[in-house]
Write a protein that holds these residues in place. Sequence first.
Motif, mmCIF file in Angstrom:
data_model
loop_
_atom_site.group_PDB
_atom_site.id
_atom_site.type_symbol
_atom_site.label_atom_id
_atom_site.label_comp_id
_atom_site.label_asym_id
_atom_site.label_seq_id
_atom_site.Cartn_x
_atom_site.Cartn_y
_atom_site.Cartn_z
ATOM 1 N N ALA A 1 37.788 41.990 44.669
ATOM 2 C CA ALA A 1 38.282 41.769 46.033
ATOM 3 C C ALA A 1 37.508 40.622 46.670
ATOM 4 O O ALA A 1 36.322 40.432 46.404
ATOM 5 C CB ALA A 1 38.122 43.030 46.863
ATOM 6 N N GLU B 1 36.497 39.333 50.462
ATOM 7 C CA GLU B 1 36.476 39.781 51.847
ATOM 8 C C GLU B 1 37.058 38.718 52.751
ATOM 9 O O GLU B 1 36.705 37.533 52.634
ATOM 10 C CB GLU B 1 35.019 40.044 52.263
ATOM 11 N N LEU C 1 40.905 41.448 51.073
ATOM 12 C CA LEU C 1 40.831 42.660 51.877
ATOM 13 C C LEU C 1 39.905 42.430 53.065
ATOM 14 O O LEU C 1 39.022 41.563 53.017
ATOM 15 C CB LEU C 1 40.270 43.820 51.045
ATOM 16 N N SER C 2 40.116 43.237 54.117
ATOM 17 C CA SER C 2 39.173 43.204 55.234
ATOM 18 C C SER C 2 37.858 43.803 54.753
ATOM 19 O O SER C 2 37.840 44.537 53.759
ATOM 20 C CB SER C 2 39.746 44.021 56.384
ATOM 21 N N ALA D 1 36.085 46.255 55.730
ATOM 22 C CA ALA D 1 36.078 47.717 55.600
ATOM 23 C C ALA D 1 36.888 48.164 54.376
ATOM 24 O O ALA D 1 36.464 49.032 53.606
ATOM 25 C CB ALA D 1 36.647 48.352 56.872
ATOM 26 N N GLU D 2 38.061 47.541 54.200
ATOM 27 C CA GLU D 2 38.905 47.894 53.056
ATOM 28 C C GLU D 2 38.204 47.568 51.739
ATOM 29 O O GLU D 2 38.268 48.320 50.777
ATOM 30 C CB GLU D 2 40.234 47.121 53.101
ATOM 31 N N ALA D 3 37.528 46.412 51.737
ATOM 32 C CA ALA D 3 36.841 45.985 50.521
ATOM 33 C C ALA D 3 35.752 46.983 50.147
ATOM 34 O O ALA D 3 35.601 47.379 48.990
ATOM 35 C CB ALA D 3 36.246 44.595 50.719
ATOM 36 N N GLN D 4 35.032 47.433 51.191
ATOM 37 C CA GLN D 4 33.960 48.401 50.968
ATOM 38 C C GLN D 4 34.515 49.691 50.354
ATOM 39 O O GLN D 4 33.988 50.232 49.394
ATOM 40 C CB GLN D 4 33.286 48.683 52.327
ATOM 41 N N GLN D 5 35.634 50.123 50.941
ATOM 42 C CA GLN D 5 36.277 51.356 50.476
ATOM 43 C C GLN D 5 36.765 51.202 49.021
ATOM 44 O O GLN D 5 36.582 52.089 48.187
ATOM 45 C CB GLN D 5 37.462 51.670 51.418
ATOM 46 N N ALA D 6 37.370 50.042 48.725
ATOM 47 C CA ALA D 6 37.908 49.804 47.386
ATOM 48 C C ALA D 6 36.792 49.780 46.348
ATOM 49 O O ALA D 6 36.936 50.288 45.235
ATOM 50 C CB ALA D 6 38.688 48.495 47.357
ATOM 51 N N SER E 1 35.484 53.398 45.809
ATOM 52 C CA SER E 1 36.367 54.268 45.043
ATOM 53 C C SER E 1 36.689 53.700 43.668
ATOM 54 O O SER E 1 37.494 54.260 42.932
ATOM 55 C CB SER E 1 37.654 54.519 45.825
ATOM 56 N N LYS F 1 38.299 51.027 42.846
ATOM 57 C CA LYS F 1 39.565 50.300 42.653
ATOM 58 C C LYS F 1 39.296 48.846 42.297
ATOM 59 O O LYS F 1 40.108 48.192 41.654
ATOM 60 C CB LYS F 1 40.416 50.374 43.923
#
Lengths: 316, 402
Positions: free
Chosen positions: B80, B82, B109-110, B112-117, B120, B122
């Motif tokens: 990803a 950022e 990704l934003s 926050a989304e990048a962190q989440q991905a 998890s 992904k």
Amino acid sequence: MNTLRSNNIEQAALSCVRLVKRYPDVVAVDGIDLEVRMGECFGLLGPNGAGKTTTVEIFEGLTKPDGGTVEVLGEAWGKGRDTALRNRFGVQLQETQLAEKLTVKETVQLFRSFYKRGRDVDSIINLVELNEKRDARVGKLSGGQKQRLALACAMAGDPDLLFLDEPTTGLDPQARLKLWDIVEQFRAGGGSVILTTHYMEEAARLCDRVAIMDHGHVIASGTPAELIASLDADQIVEFSVKGKVEKDALERLSGVRRVRANGDGYALTVQDIGAALPALLSELEQERAELVSLTTHQATLEDVFVSLTGRMLRDV
Amino acid sequence: MSEQGIINGTKIEREQVVAKAPEAANAKRFHPLWELTIARVRETLREPEVIFWVFIFPILLVFALGIAFRNTGPQKIRVAVERNETAASASAQAADALSRSSDLDVVELSPAEAQQALRSGKVALVVRPSVDEDAAARGHSDAANSNDASASSRLSLYASFSYRFDPTRTESRQARMVVDDALERAAGRRDVTQSNDETITEPGARYIDFLIPGLLGMNLMGSGLWGVGFAVVNARTRKLLKRFAATPMRRSHYLLSFVLSRLFFLILEVAAVIAFAWFTFGFTIHGSLLGMAFLLLLGALTFSGVGLLVASRPKTIEGVSGLMNLVMMPMWLLSGTFFSSARFPNFLQPFIKALPLTALNDSLRAVMNDGASVMTSWATVSILLAWCVISFIIALKIFRWQ
């Protein structure tokens, strides 16, 4: 019960002396002495929990007794002859459910293969009249047919002795009659049978002698006729009333042997019904008690049990 | 007729009453062990679920795993980039540069989304662009001075990047190298030596080739334990065992019939999986078929022995299920079905090697993948034999008949 070790020429089919089996919470069999003769049909009668099944399972070598001795067909268990002995008797257990996915023929064939001797599979199936069902799965059979199949498995080894544990429990009258026929046929050929039951009419029809069990004891034994005769009465009069009748008054009536409270009324054990019945009716009139119902019947084994224990067989 | 039964005249009379047709007194019968085994096979085949668990399920498993780990072209690594408000062009340029790499699959990704991905799993790595203001200022004057036209299409030299990843993940470490390489190239780095790749795919070295022997082993364990365990405990709850115990049947025959009936299913089970793997993935067996057959046979015997041991006492299906999971769980995890058991730490290895499934998997792989002779697997074969014999004997001793 009077115990005599068999020293007849004729061998006993089974004998046990002072048989005891204890479980942590109950003494299931508490010192039983029995002797069953060859060719005899012997019934163990009693309510559920009387110790009948435990007793029979000790005979069958499935349960080890805590005390006493057993001899089956002249052999004791655990003397290295167990397999030879198992070849000579057949068993039907109360709770066994045979494999549902096998057919009648496959089931009989399996049991037949365990025994050294015996007739061929088809004639065993013939014997219990399941020819038409020989290729049906066991799971599809009716209760009566399942019991007859269990009987076929018990007879697969052409046994000298048959143990039947409540063979007709839960069957309808017709299925029961059919099963009795097969047992009688087996007996007609000289086979011995030991059966447990809580149906008095079953015992009366099939058994030469019976022993009545309660709480692990044999409380009476003899031929059905002897046991009924021991009541010293030939009729039982049961009646119920509106109003009050004293028990003492009933006991004083002529021909009445015993009086037992029974619901709203009493059950009288009566020796001479011709004298007892008019006496009863006049007593009721005198007490101004209104008769609601009255039945009389020939004394049965059921009445023997009731007179010995004060309980009905079926509601214990 | 049999003489044993003749006590007096009544026995003879009985034959006349009961026997409706003339017949042999001792009718021909098959051996009880044979009858018991046939009955087992019939009962099993008449359970429709069995067909699914024995044939369909292993094939589905091979298919799913074969697809998931197929070797059709190298797997792309997901990374990803950022989105950065202050360095929007740097983000876009980085994403563009990375997407040109054939090894990478890029998403923007934003934060926050990048962190989440990343958390998890992904994506294997997150690229965070930032802009060095001073360098950018200097850069613009440089660019104005040198009339280098290509400079504007290059990745801005004045952006800097940080890589967020978990170094304990192999894939992430690999991603870091690939991403760094791609960004450096995009920024203008030139290779100083010439190199080119020669790629090969050798049947036998693929994951599916590693997987099939392990799956066969695991299936033998599963069907051995469940097949035997359920049938025995079911017969016990139905008081059928007690009924058999009241006949002259030899008790060892009853237990042996389970072991023998398993052999019948073994052939079908193994043939189904191997045929499917051959047809779908071109799986081939390198060693001798006879050697493989011997190992599979031994494996099936061993696990039906273990199954009998597990089922020798429990009175309920629930009880035996729990016990079977307890027995199988360590072997699912440790015995190298899906990945090599060599990955576990050294202190666990003696325990892992003593497990029957490890022994079976290892010796099957030696024969099926490496073409080794069974003789070279004598150590694992003896482990299997020991499990087989010892568990059968203990089961016979402690078996509960009622």
